[in-house]
Design a protein around this motif. Structure first.
Motif, PDB file in Angstrom:
ATOM      1  N   PHE A 349       0.823  -1.210   0.000  1.00  0.00           N
ATOM      2  CA  PHE A 349       0.000   0.000   0.000  1.00  0.00           C
ATOM      3  C   PHE A 349       0.859   1.263   0.000  1.00  0.00           C
ATOM      4  O   PHE A 349       0.600   2.213  -0.749  1.00  0.00           O
ATOM      5  N   HIS A 350       1.889   1.276   0.833  1.00  0.00           N
ATOM      6  CA  HIS A 350       2.728   2.479   0.952  1.00  0.00           C
ATOM      7  C   HIS A 350       3.924   2.460   0.009  1.00  0.00           C
ATOM      8  O   HIS A 350       4.395   3.530  -0.404  1.00  0.00           O
ATOM      9  N   GLY A 351       4.439   1.271  -0.288  1.00  0.00           N
ATOM     10  CA  GLY A 351       5.622   1.192  -1.127  1.00  0.00           C
ATOM     11  C   GLY A 351       6.853   1.695  -0.395  1.00  0.00           C
ATOM     12  O   GLY A 351       6.765   2.265   0.703  1.00  0.00           O
ATOM     13  N   PRO A 352       8.041   1.536  -0.971  1.00  0.00           N
ATOM     14  CA  PRO A 352       9.264   1.966  -0.283  1.00  0.00           C
ATOM     15  C   PRO A 352       9.321   3.460  -0.032  1.00  0.00           C
ATOM     16  O   PRO A 352       9.829   3.899   1.013  1.00  0.00           O
ATOM     17  N   VAL A 353       8.803   4.255  -0.942  1.00  0.00           N
ATOM     18  CA  VAL A 353       8.826   5.709  -0.754  1.00  0.00           C
ATOM     19  C   VAL A 353       7.938   6.083   0.420  1.00  0.00           C
ATOM     20  O   VAL A 353       8.312   6.888   1.292  1.00  0.00           O
ATOM     21  N   GLY A 354       6.748   5.485   0.485  1.00  0.00           N
ATOM     22  CA  GLY A 354       5.832   5.782   1.590  1.00  0.00           C
ATOM     23  C   GLY A 354       6.372   5.322   2.922  1.00  0.00           C
ATOM     24  O   GLY A 354       6.268   6.037   3.930  1.00  0.00           O
ATOM     25  N   LEU A 355       6.939   4.125   2.969  1.00  0.00           N
ATOM     26  CA  LEU A 355       7.490   3.624   4.227  1.00  0.00           C
ATOM     27  C   LEU A 355       8.640   4.508   4.711  1.00  0.00           C
ATOM     28  O   LEU A 355       8.755   4.800   5.904  1.00  0.00           O
ATOM     29  N   ARG A 356       9.487   4.905   3.775  1.00  0.00           N
ATOM     30  CA  ARG A 356      10.596   5.785   4.157  1.00  0.00           C
ATOM     31  C   ARG A 356      10.062   7.114   4.705  1.00  0.00           C
ATOM     32  O   ARG A 356      10.576   7.632   5.699  1.00  0.00           O
ATOM     33  N   ALA A 357       9.025   7.630   4.083  1.00  0.00           N
ATOM     34  CA  ALA A 357       8.454   8.902   4.549  1.00  0.00           C
ATOM     35  C   ALA A 357       7.860   8.756   5.949  1.00  0.00           C
ATOM     36  O   ALA A 357       8.033   9.633   6.803  1.00  0.00           O
ATOM     37  N   ILE A 358       7.162   7.636   6.207  1.00  0.00           N
ATOM     38  CA  ILE A 358       6.601   7.395   7.539  1.00  0.00           C
ATOM     39  C   ILE A 358       7.730   7.282   8.557  1.00  0.00           C
ATOM     40  O   ILE A 358       7.672   7.872   9.646  1.00  0.00           O
ATOM     41  N   ALA A 359       8.777   6.531   8.215  1.00  0.00           N
ATOM     42  CA  ALA A 359       9.914   6.360   9.128  1.00  0.00           C
ATOM     43  C   ALA A 359      10.591   7.699   9.404  1.00  0.00           C
ATOM     44  O   ALA A 359      10.976   8.000  10.546  1.00  0.00           O
ATOM     45  N   GLN A 360      10.753   8.523   8.370  1.00  0.00           N
ATOM     46  CA  GLN A 360      11.379   9.830   8.560  1.00  0.00           C
ATOM     47  C   GLN A 360      10.530  10.714   9.468  1.00  0.00           C
ATOM     48  O   GLN A 360      11.056  11.410  10.349  1.00  0.00           O
ATOM     49  N   ARG A 361       9.214  10.686   9.260  1.00  0.00           N
ATOM     50  CA  ARG A 361       8.333  11.504  10.096  1.00  0.00           C
ATOM     51  C   ARG A 361       8.398  11.055  11.559  1.00  0.00           C
ATOM     52  O   ARG A 361       8.480  11.879  12.477  1.00  0.00           O
ATOM     53  N   VAL A 362       8.362   9.740  11.768  1.00  0.00           N
ATOM     54  CA  VAL A 362       8.475   9.209  13.128  1.00  0.00           C
ATOM     55  C   VAL A 362       9.784   9.659  13.774  1.00  0.00           C
ATOM     56  O   VAL A 362       9.812  10.143  14.917  1.00  0.00           O
ATOM     57  N   HIS A 363      10.868   9.501  13.030  1.00  0.00           N
ATOM     58  CA  HIS A 363      12.178   9.851  13.584  1.00  0.00           C
ATOM     59  C   HIS A 363      12.267  11.338  13.906  1.00  0.00           C
ATOM     60  O   HIS A 363      12.749  11.732  14.995  1.00  0.00           O
ATOM     61  N   LEU A 364      11.819  12.178  12.996  1.00  0.00           N
ATOM     62  CA  LEU A 364      11.942  13.619  13.232  1.00  0.00           C
ATOM     63  C   LEU A 364      11.044  14.066  14.379  1.00  0.00           C
ATOM     64  O   LEU A 364      11.387  15.006  15.109  1.00  0.00           O
ATOM     65  N   HIS A 365       9.901  13.417  14.567  1.00  0.00           N
ATOM     66  CA  HIS A 365       9.080  13.725  15.742  1.00  0.00           C
ATOM     67  C   HIS A 365       9.852  13.391  17.021  1.00  0.00           C
ATOM     68  O   HIS A 365       9.807  14.148  18.006  1.00  0.00           O
ATOM     69  N   ALA A 366      10.559  12.265  17.018  1.00  0.00           N
ATOM     70  CA  ALA A 366      11.352  11.886  18.193  1.00  0.00           C
ATOM     71  C   ALA A 366      12.473  12.895  18.436  1.00  0.00           C
ATOM     72  O   ALA A 366      12.754  13.268  19.591  1.00  0.00           O
ATOM     73  N   VAL A 367      13.101  13.342  17.363  1.00  0.00           N
ATOM     74  CA  VAL A 367      14.176  14.337  17.498  1.00  0.00           C
ATOM     75  C   VAL A 367      13.616  15.660  18.023  1.00  0.00           C
ATOM     76  O   VAL A 367      14.231  16.323  18.874  1.00  0.00           O
ATOM     77  N   THR A 368      12.441  16.036  17.531  1.00  0.00           N
ATOM     78  CA  THR A 368      11.797  17.266  18.004  1.00  0.00           C
ATOM     79  C   THR A 368      11.578  17.218  19.505  1.00  0.00           C
ATOM     80  O   THR A 368      11.863  18.185  20.229  1.00  0.00           O
ATOM     81  N   ILE A 369      11.085  16.077  19.990  1.00  0.00           N
ATOM     82  CA  ILE A 369      10.835  15.926  21.427  1.00  0.00           C
ATOM     83  C   ILE A 369      12.150  15.965  22.201  1.00  0.00           C
ATOM     84  O   ILE A 369      12.266  16.653  23.233  1.00  0.00           O
ATOM     85  N   ALA A 370      13.151  15.241  21.721  1.00  0.00           N
ATOM     86  CA  ALA A 370      14.441  15.207  22.408  1.00  0.00           C
ATOM     87  C   ALA A 370      15.067  16.606  22.470  1.00  0.00           C
ATOM     88  O   ALA A 370      15.602  17.020  23.515  1.00  0.00           O
ATOM     89  N   ASP A 371      15.007  17.335  21.364  1.00  0.00           N
ATOM     90  CA  ASP A 371      15.582  18.690  21.334  1.00  0.00           C
ATOM     91  C   ASP A 371      14.881  19.603  22.330  1.00  0.00           C
ATOM     92  O   ASP A 371      15.532  20.381  23.050  1.00  0.00           O
ATOM     93  N   ALA A 372      13.554  19.518  22.377  1.00  0.00           N
ATOM     94  CA  ALA A 372      12.790  20.387  23.281  1.00  0.00           C
ATOM     95  C   ALA A 372      13.100  20.071  24.738  1.00  0.00           C
ATOM     96  O   ALA A 372      13.240  20.966  25.582  1.00  0.00           O
ATOM     97  N   LEU A 373      13.224  18.783  25.056  1.00  0.00           N
ATOM     98  CA  LEU A 373      13.529  18.385  26.430  1.00  0.00           C
ATOM     99  C   LEU A 373      14.934  18.821  26.823  1.00  0.00           C
ATOM    100  O   LEU A 373      15.152  19.329  27.943  1.00  0.00           O
TER     101      LEU A 373
END
Length: 945
Positions: A349-373
């Motif tokens: 359904f998502h394909g490699p491009v979609g999966l990579r985009a989901i993974a990138q979004r997840v990771h950057l959300h984690a980085v956003t939280i870590a940076d703020a803390l």
């Protein structure tokens, strides 16, 4: 005046109007054919009076509407929060197209294990996609078609490593960064095998002291590290390197195969499969090519059919408990096929491009939280991570956890001074704001744009390059692909699946509906208990009713398959013996007719398996049993029996078997595979059983899902209750990753029990026995029926002997494939007796469908007779050419029988004819030319043409 009598039809009578197939009038006709005056008389002739239960099952049934009302009320007691606990379980978005067309589609969830590949090409292709997805993302060439959960997959990998390693060391290294529940299950599995588990930091690994080691990547606390050095050191010591990993993370991180990993395991849950308070979820395993023949579980391979066309099948099926029995290193029988199919379609359904985009979004959300803390002065670890961080909060830990809960967020409590945060696909700016507010940070977080992944750990290789993962431009294309695959399969929504020992009964829609409700599906298994009050109510009532049904005093819902239930039951027996100071008890008596998982489970528990002979009538040879129990003496730990027997009869000697076992201090394990012949009539806990597992995916209406999910909870007598499996978060003896196994599908069995009511469950058992005896009676003149019992009756299944036809060149395989032309799945082939068919119609099949099945077998018998009489050579007969495809119908015809006879035999529908997509599959070719990932696109094009 016309008088109305609405009681003639009760639409709320689920048991008799929805679940049980034959009508009362049809039952009378069937009883006449059987030669019994009444159903009561048939049961008296079939089930020994000495074992019949006294008390009837008496709770009143619920209608479908009342059941759904009850379920909604129970669901409302669960509190669904945003769980950022991680630990292997994550929020995910199930694409509606997959939820509706796969998870909620009976064409997918009512299918059986693809042992008859010609009628399973759709799900086999979906599972091949799954294997390709796992192989690509982990960077290892061979993957299986799923295991039970991540923790048991890790334990399987340990046993596999011991088998293939050149090192003779007894130790197994476990990184302290593994999820705690995985460590717990590994320790459970290792103890009876004499494996020394060494838990420590990766940098403390001593390769010469171990035959293998397992690392988590990313680690349970978020750490990511290059494992190349550890893998190389293990290889130098002739040991095996295992990596437990995360498929979504591998869309960004360097793959373990590139670091030198030999085996990879993990869970595919976050690929669109709801958490469900613990499951079901498909675990994965991949490995080096050199290890493929030691891999547990099922592997889908590519082969050809009789015409040379591409076809899929289960490969290497002579492995493990199928043949090795007590020498097996795994007892895996069920997989999590339906959930693997969901995960594979998520990738499509998502394909490699979609999966990579989901993974990138997840990771950057984690980085956003870590940076703020960090900006607020918090101590955050680690520096490099994918989706998980830990925050040192000191004595304020409980306050932070409480503040997060006030914002409807669950965090992970780590030790006494840290909290863990794992973000996922469902995390968004609103979640981040609520989370940071829990830490007293009210300023809006600045979205991160740079990753917290070192350059040398960023993935460089491509993945999911096969065209099947690029058909994600439009939902219409996906919908049609899912429909095409389901059309290639024969599931219970098309026809009766008369598999002996598998109980393919109705899976009612009302039973299935609640599992997709978010109140049940969105709960994390390690969420605080007060958020799962609805689940607690369900578990308490289900346990109470199962105890009433079985005569046991306690249940553990943790085992997430029948084989896991066997294993857990034997471990419970072992723990009981040890508590009594009987450490020497290590002998397990197993009848020769037992399921292959029985001796395999005993071996995995470190027991010595002693096989007991069968008498000529199929019963346990009581004299041989007594001799072997006496010889074992104070070493006797257990006996494993199936009741009614695997041969499909009620043995009069069952109480004597139990008595002898107890006389020598052993415990009786009664395999619950045939519980569908007992419910309401016989309680295994009252006839001498000490422990039983129940295949909820058989007797209690959980659908087989093309090979899983399953559940195998165990019931025990009171003296064994203290020794049941412990909580995987800290108890002893855990056998699965979640406390209640695949908790969400327990709802199905609970709904079934509630709607049937006690009397309905009992009537279902009685009708199952009637249906089996009706088939036996109708076929008796055409086929020999084995093991008819002392009074000429079978239990809920019967065994048709096809061995006499071998002298004419007709095999049991010929008959099985010919049944496909008639529109049926074949019964169980060559088990428990080679060259036979074991038939179990269940109570759900109507008389019309059973008669259609009988007509099909009688017409096949006529074709066998034509071969026997020399009218046609078997090599050119419809038997040997079966199954017939549309290609056969339209191609040039040079056979001695007509197209009509070949393609439209008795029992086959004319308008709604099922056409197998391929001819008879060549098994030998598939094993000699093993291909376990998606073949090239041109192969698909040729098949389509």
């Amino acid at each position: 005046m016309t008088r109305w009598n609405p009681t003639d039809y009760n639409p709320d009578d689920f048991a008799n109007r929805r679940h049980i197939g034959p009508s009362p009038a049809e039952m009378e006709e069937m009883l006449a054919a059987v030669g019994a005056e009444s159903l009561d008389a048939l049961i008296e002739q079939t089930v020994p009076g000495s074992i019949r239960q006294d008390a009837a099952l008496d709770w009143a049934p619920l209608s479908e509407a009342a059941l759904l009302d009850r379920m909604r009320a129970v669901a409302a007691k669960n509190e669904v929060m945003t769980s950022l606990i991680g630990q292997g379980y994550y929020g995910t978005v199930t694409p509606p197209a997959i939820q509706r067309n796969i998870l909620e589609n009976p064409a997918w969830y009512t299918a059986y294990t693809p042992y008859q590949p010609e009628i399973a090409q759709g799900r086999l292709e979906a599972l091949l996609n799954y294997q390709t997805m796992v192989s690509d993302l982990t960077g290892l060439p061979v993957a299986n078609a799923s295991l039970l959960d991540e923790a048991t997959a890790a334990a399987e990998a340990m046993a596999m490593a011991q088998r293939v390693a050149k090192s003779k060391a007894k130790g197994f290294f476990v990184s302290e960064n593994l999820h705690p529940q995985t460590i717990a299950v590994i320790e459970t599995r290792a103890e009876p095998l004499g494996i020394e588990v060494i838990v420590g930091r990766p940098e403390d690994l001593e390769p010469e002291a171990v035959f293998g080691a397992i690392f988590q990547y990313p680690g349970t606390f978020g750490h990511i590290r290059d494992l190349s050095a550890e893998c190389a050191a293990l290889h130098d010591a002739k040991a095996v390197a295992i990596v437990a990993t995360d498929l979504l993370a591998l869309c960004l991180l360097r793959e373990p195969g590139a670091m030198g990993a030999d085996i990879c395991v993990g869970s595919s849950q976050r690929f669109g499969v709801p958490m469900g308070y613990g499951g079901p979820h498909a675990a994965f395993m991949s490995c080096r090519d050199a290890f493929k023949r030691a891999m547990p579980g099922r592997i889908v391979g590519v082969s050809i059919d009789a015409k040379g066309n591409q076809a899929y099948r289960l490969a290497l099926q002579t492995r493990e408990q199928h043949i090795r029995r007590e020498k097996a290193t795994s007892n895996v029988c069920t997989a999590q096929a339906l959930l693997a199919v969901m995960a594979s379609f998520y990738a499509v359904f998502h394909g490699p491009v979609g999966l990579r985009a989901i993974a990138q979004r997840v990771h950057l959300h984690a980085v956003t939280i870590a940076d703020a803390l960090r900006a607020a002065g918090a101590e955050v670890e680690p520096e490099a991570f994918f989706d998980t961080i830990t925050v040192r909060v000191g004595v304020g830990q409980l306050g932070i956890l409480a503040a997060a809960r006030n914002h409807d967020i669950n965090l992970r409590r780590i030790g006494r001074d840290r909290v863990g945060i794992s973000v996922d696909e469902t995390t968004d700016a609103g979640v981040i704001a609520r989370l940071l507010d829990s830490f007293g940070i009210t300023d809006p977080a600045t979205p991160a744009t740079a990753p917290a992944i070192p350059e040398d750990l960023l993935r460089e290789s491509d993945y999911l390059t096969h065209p099947v993962f690029h058909m994600n431009r439009a939902e219409s294309e996906m919908m049609r692909y899912m429909r095409r695959l389901s059309d290639r399969d024969l599931a219970l929504d098309r026809a009766m699946i008369p598999l002996g020992s598998c109980t393919m009964k109705l899976n009612a829609a009302a039973e299935m509906m609640p599992i997709t409700w978010p109140e049940f599906g969105a709960l994390h298994p390690f969420a605080p208990a007060d958020q799962a009050a609805g689940y607690a109510e369900m578990l308490e009532d289900l346990t109470e009713k199962l105890c009433t049904i079985t005569g046991y005093d306690a249940f553990s819902m943790q085992p997430n398959s029948g084989a896991q239930g066997e294993y857990a039951g034997l471990l419970t027996i072992q723990a009981y013996h040890r508590a009594n100071g009987d450490d020497q008890r290590d002998v397990c008596l197993v009848p020769s007719s037992a399921h292959g998982t029985n001796p395999a489970s005993a071996q995995m528990c470190g027991m010595k398996v002693v096989v007991v002979k069968s008498a000529p009538n199929g019963d346990i040879d009581l004299e041989d049993f007594g001799d072997k129990a006496k010889a074992a003496g104070d070493r006797l730990a257990a006996v494993m029996i199936t009741y009614p027997s695997t041969h499909g009869v009620f043995e009069d000697t069952v109480r004597e078997v139990c008595r002898i076992t107890h006389e020598y201090g052993g415990q009786v394990y009664i395999d619950g595979a045939n519980m569908n012949a007992l419910v309401g009539l016989v309680k295994p806990g009252e006839i001498g059983g000490d422990v039983s597992h129940l295949n909820l995916h058989k007797t209690f209406a959980i659908p087989h899902g093309g090979g899983g999910p399953g559940m195998g909870p165990i019931g025990v007598k009171a003296h064994l209750a203290p020794h049941l499996p412990g909580d995987p978060r800290g108890g002893d003896g855990a056998v699965s990753a979640a406390p209640y196994g695949s908790a969400s599908i327990l709802l199905i069995s609970w709904a079934y029990i509630l709607m049937m009511g006690g009397p309905g469950l009992t009537q279902a058992t009685r009708v199952a026995i009637l249906n089996a005896n009706y088939i036996a009676a109708r076929l008796a003149g055409a086929y020999p029926i084995l093991f008819m019992g002392n009074r000429g009756r079978v239990a809920h299944e019967c065994i048709i002997d096809t061995r006499p036809f071998a002298e004419h060149g007709v095999t049991v395989d010929d008959i099985a494939k010919r049944l496909i032309d008639n529109g049926f799945h074949a019964p169980t082939m060559s088990w428990p007796v080679s060259g036979t068919l074991m038939v179990e119609p269940t109570e759900s099949e109507t008389k019309a469908e059973i008669d259609r099945f009988i007509a099909a077998l009688l017409s096949i018998r006529e074709e066998i007779q034509a071969v026997a009489d020399g009218e046609v050579d078997v090599e050119v007969s419809p038997l040997r050419h079966a199954p017939h495809t549309v290609e056969d119908l339209v191609a040039e015809w040079d056979r001695p029988y007509s197209r009509e006879q070949g393609c439209f035999p008795a029992g086959a529908f004319r308008v709604d004819k099922y056409w197998p997509p391929v001819g008879r599959v060549d098994n030998v070719h598939g094993d000699r030319n093993l291909i376990c990932t998606c073949p090239p696109l041109e192969d698909y094009a040729e098949a389509a043409e």
